[in-house]
Design a protein around this motif. Structure first.
Motif, short mmCIF file in Angstrom:
data_model
loop_
_atom_site.label_atom_id
_atom_site.label_comp_id
_atom_site.label_asym_id
_atom_site.label_seq_id
_atom_site.Cartn_x
_atom_site.Cartn_y
_atom_site.Cartn_z
N GLY A 9 -8.31 9.16 48.45
CA GLY A 9 -6.93 8.93 48.03
C GLY A 9 -6.39 7.76 48.82
N ASP A 30 -15.23 11.63 45.75
CA ASP A 30 -13.99 12.24 45.29
C ASP A 30 -14.30 13.03 44.03
OD1 ASP A 30 -10.85 11.57 46.03
OD2 ASP A 30 -11.13 12.33 44.00
N ASP A 32 -12.52 12.96 41.43
CA ASP A 32 -12.14 12.09 40.31
C ASP A 32 -12.45 10.64 40.68
OD1 ASP A 32 -11.00 10.77 38.19
OD2 ASP A 32 -9.02 11.68 38.40
N GLU A 34 -12.68 7.89 39.03
CA GLU A 34 -11.83 6.85 38.42
C GLU A 34 -10.53 6.69 39.20
OE1 GLU A 34 -12.70 4.65 36.14
OE2 GLU A 34 -14.66 5.62 36.31
N ARG A 35 -9.94 7.79 39.61
CA ARG A 35 -8.71 7.74 40.43
C ARG A 35 -9.02 7.11 41.78
NH1 ARG A 35 -6.21 10.34 44.36
NH2 ARG A 35 -7.47 12.18 44.56
N ARG A 38 -9.15 3.40 41.55
CA ARG A 38 -7.81 2.80 41.48
C ARG A 38 -7.21 2.66 42.88
NH1 ARG A 38 -7.24 6.19 36.92
NH2 ARG A 38 -5.91 7.63 38.07
#
Length: 92
Positions: A9, A30, A32, A34-35, A38
């Motif tokens: 994150g 992670d 996710d 894709e997150r 980003r």
């Protein structure tokens, strides 16, 4: 040093970028990816793998070969990730 950061994150992504700039080989994990990408930014070349912090075997598989395992995920996963580090014989 080969470093695996679990939880990419805001904090994990910043830490990954700083460590990579210092010359370490960093891999991010992670649930996710894709997150996580980003948070790392469009220009980042750091590898991101899908891994669930609740799954001990999944963490061990994803982080195999690392020398340092960093937990940037919620503290509720501390015990599982610590056990993964013990399996890997990696610093935590």
């Amino acid at each position: 040093m080969r470093i695996f950061i679990l939880g990419t994150g805001a904090s994990g992504a910043l830490l990954a970028q700083l460590l990579a700039r210092q010359g370490h080989r960093v891999t991010c994990g992670d649930k996710d990816p894709e997150r996580a990408k980003r948070f790392l930014g469009r220009k980042s070349t750091l590898p991101v793998v899908a891994v669930n912090a609740r799954n001990l075997r999944g963490i061990v598989r994803a982080a195999r070969g690392c020398q340092l395992l960093v937990n940037a995920s919620p503290a509720v996963f501390n015990e599982i990730i610590l056990r993964a580090a013990l399996h890997l014989r990696a610093h935590y």
